[in-house]
Design a protein around this motif. Structure first.
Motif, mmCIF file in Angstrom:
data_model
loop_
_atom_site.group_PDB
_atom_site.id
_atom_site.type_symbol
_atom_site.label_atom_id
_atom_site.label_comp_id
_atom_site.label_asym_id
_atom_site.label_seq_id
_atom_site.Cartn_x
_atom_site.Cartn_y
_atom_site.Cartn_z
ATOM 1 N N UNK A 113 12.813 -6.464 -10.046
ATOM 2 C CA UNK A 113 13.038 -7.823 -9.556
ATOM 3 C C UNK A 113 11.884 -8.760 -9.908
ATOM 4 N N UNK A 114 10.825 -8.232 -10.514
ATOM 5 C CA UNK A 114 9.682 -9.059 -10.894
ATOM 6 C C UNK A 114 8.697 -9.294 -9.766
ATOM 7 N N UNK A 115 8.649 -8.374 -8.792
ATOM 8 C CA UNK A 115 7.804 -8.562 -7.614
ATOM 9 C C UNK A 115 6.515 -7.742 -7.653
ATOM 10 N N UNK A 116 6.078 -7.309 -8.842
ATOM 11 C CA UNK A 116 4.872 -6.490 -8.949
ATOM 12 C C UNK A 116 3.852 -7.214 -9.829
ATOM 13 N N UNK A 117 2.612 -7.319 -9.331
ATOM 14 C CA UNK A 117 1.495 -7.903 -10.073
ATOM 15 C C UNK A 117 0.617 -6.747 -10.561
ATOM 16 N N UNK A 118 0.624 -6.483 -11.875
ATOM 17 C CA UNK A 118 -0.058 -5.306 -12.396
ATOM 18 C C UNK A 118 -1.577 -5.440 -12.384
ATOM 19 N N UNK A 119 -2.090 -6.663 -12.562
ATOM 20 C CA UNK A 119 -3.540 -6.857 -12.465
ATOM 21 C C UNK A 119 -4.001 -6.532 -11.048
ATOM 22 N N UNK A 120 -3.244 -7.019 -10.068
ATOM 23 C CA UNK A 120 -3.550 -6.721 -8.665
ATOM 24 C C UNK A 120 -3.448 -5.227 -8.396
ATOM 25 N N UNK A 121 -2.395 -4.582 -8.898
ATOM 26 C CA UNK A 121 -2.184 -3.151 -8.677
ATOM 27 C C UNK A 121 -3.352 -2.339 -9.221
ATOM 28 N N UNK A 122 -3.767 -2.627 -10.457
ATOM 29 C CA UNK A 122 -4.876 -1.893 -11.053
ATOM 30 C C UNK A 122 -6.177 -2.086 -10.295
ATOM 31 N N UNK A 123 -6.439 -3.320 -9.857
ATOM 32 C CA UNK A 123 -7.669 -3.608 -9.117
ATOM 33 C C UNK A 123 -7.702 -2.876 -7.782
ATOM 34 N N UNK A 124 -6.569 -2.864 -7.099
ATOM 35 C CA UNK A 124 -6.505 -2.176 -5.798
ATOM 36 C C UNK A 124 -6.733 -0.681 -5.953
ATOM 37 N N UNK A 125 -6.163 -0.093 -7.006
ATOM 38 C CA UNK A 125 -6.334 1.334 -7.232
ATOM 39 C C UNK A 125 -7.797 1.682 -7.519
ATOM 40 N N UNK A 126 -8.464 0.843 -8.318
ATOM 41 C CA UNK A 126 -9.872 1.095 -8.650
ATOM 42 C C UNK A 126 -10.722 1.132 -7.387
ATOM 43 N N UNK A 127 -10.429 0.248 -6.435
ATOM 44 C CA UNK A 127 -11.210 0.204 -5.211
ATOM 45 C C UNK A 127 -10.793 1.229 -4.169
ATOM 46 N N UNK A 128 -9.498 1.456 -4.049
ATOM 47 C CA UNK A 128 -9.002 2.247 -2.919
ATOM 48 C C UNK A 128 -9.239 3.735 -3.073
ATOM 49 N N UNK A 129 -9.138 4.276 -4.280
ATOM 50 C CA UNK A 129 -9.254 5.721 -4.455
ATOM 51 C C UNK A 129 -10.626 6.241 -4.015
ATOM 52 N N UNK A 130 -11.736 5.620 -4.454
ATOM 53 C CA UNK A 130 -13.023 6.077 -3.892
ATOM 54 C C UNK A 130 -13.161 5.745 -2.413
ATOM 55 N N UNK A 131 -12.533 4.662 -1.970
ATOM 56 C CA UNK A 131 -12.595 4.295 -0.560
ATOM 57 C C UNK A 131 -11.956 5.343 0.326
ATOM 58 N N UNK A 132 -10.794 5.842 -0.083
ATOM 59 C CA UNK A 132 -10.114 6.886 0.695
ATOM 60 C C UNK A 132 -10.966 8.153 0.738
ATOM 61 N N UNK A 133 -11.588 8.476 -0.374
ATOM 62 C CA UNK A 133 -12.432 9.689 -0.432
ATOM 63 C C UNK A 133 -13.606 9.577 0.543
ATOM 64 N N UNK A 134 -14.298 8.438 0.497
ATOM 65 C CA UNK A 134 -15.456 8.244 1.375
ATOM 66 C C UNK A 134 -15.013 8.176 2.839
ATOM 67 N N UNK A 135 -13.928 7.433 3.099
ATOM 68 C CA UNK A 135 -13.436 7.297 4.469
ATOM 69 C C UNK A 135 -13.038 8.618 5.077
ATOM 70 N N UNK A 136 -12.435 9.485 4.271
ATOM 71 C CA UNK A 136 -12.024 10.796 4.768
ATOM 72 C C UNK A 136 -13.231 11.623 5.210
ATOM 73 N N UNK A 137 -14.331 11.494 4.482
ATOM 74 C CA UNK A 137 -15.531 12.252 4.839
ATOM 75 C C UNK A 137 -16.247 11.640 6.038
ATOM 76 N N UNK A 138 -16.074 10.332 6.246
ATOM 77 C CA UNK A 138 -16.727 9.675 7.374
ATOM 78 C C UNK A 138 -15.923 9.785 8.670
ATOM 79 N N UNK A 139 -14.669 10.181 8.550
ATOM 80 C CA UNK A 139 -13.766 10.128 9.700
ATOM 81 C C UNK A 139 -14.257 10.969 10.875
#
Length: 264
Positions: A209-235
């Motif tokens: 439907x044209x509702x996906x922004x790929x620049x946004x998607x790539x940027x979020x993935x770059x930030x979130x994957x290490x964030x989830x890793x660190x957050x899991x260890x800090x939990x």
């Protein structure tokens, strides 16, 4: 890549790792209110984002812990995947004004956030009975587990496709209630495994439907994957009895903010 999106992905990833709350309940409101994305774009992008980030979690649960009940995953998928496809079909092929679609998605976002907040508040109470194995009472829906599980999948399919929220917290609560004898780790692993095909199907539908922004998607993935890793260890170092109610309160307020202007 946009640095602000990467930092936002990192922040959401940290919170997901700390609390276990699905990224959609945090990411989608952030994209709408902080960055001004249309709800349709925020939902579509977040759905594909969720399908990618959850895949790693399922690999751990299935490969390392063996904690995915694929029979329950199939039952949920029998309801959720057709429901998701049906919602996408209606949004794309019926002559629905764009303003109406935006309003429907906005209300769905608000309702999903409010339900997620309620699920967070009562999650611990629901988790306690599931840790006693065969000594606990039979769930009230045990005789009807299969059809009720499929129906739960239908409801999740509709809500997740419209809002990108609900596959995590709401799905987990539903499984705790429907399968009280299932250990907590299998509840979490099973819900996570079901969320991948659901968010992927719904996300691909929004992509069409044209509702996906790929620049946004790539940027979020770059930030979130290490964030989830660190957050899991800090939990383990952050008191859950403090963090979870605070997060639930924020989600409740954001949910009301989504719903109130549309219904008022």
């Amino acid at each position: 890549m946009d640095l602000a999106y990467i930092v936002s992905g990192l922040a959401v990833g940290l919170l997901v790792g700390l609390t276990g709350v699905g990224g959609g309940s945090l990411m989608t409101p952030l994209l709408v209110f902080l960055f001004g994305f249309a709800p349709t774009t925020a939902v579509g992008t977040d759905l594909l984002f969720a399908s990618i980030t959850k895949a790693g979690g399922v690999a751990v649960h299935h490969g390392t812990h063996g904690s995915v009940d694929w029979k329950i995953v199939r039952r949920l998928a029998y309801g959720s995947l057709p429901a998701a496809l049906g919602v996408i079909f209606c949004l794309e092929y019926f002559d629905i004004p764009k303003a109406t679609i935006t309003s429907v998605i906005t209300v769905a976002l608000g309702v999903a956030l409010i339900l997620t907040a309620i699920a967070l508040i009562f999650r611990n109470r629901l988790m306690k009975p599931s840790q006693h194995g065969d000594n606990q009472p039979v769930g009230r829906f045990e005789r009807w587990q299969t059809p009720v599980t499929v129906l739960t999948g239908v409801l999740l399919g509709i809500l997740v496709t419209l809002s990108s929220i609900g596959a995590g917290a709401l799905g987990t609560v539903a499984l705790f209630y429907l399968y009280p004898r299932l250990p907590t780790v299998r509840i979490v692993g099973t819900d996570l495994a079901h969320a991948i095909p659901l968010t992927a199907v719904a996300g691909l539908g929004h992509l069409h439907m044209g509702n996906v922004d790929f620049v946004l998607l790539g940027s979020l993935l770059v930030g979130s994957l290490p964030g989830i890793y660190v957050g899991s260890h800090l939990s383990a170092r952050v008191p859950e009895h403090v963090l979870r109610p605070a997060l639930a309160s924020v989600l409740m307020l954001i949910g009301v903010k989504f719903v109130w202007p549309v219904l008022a």
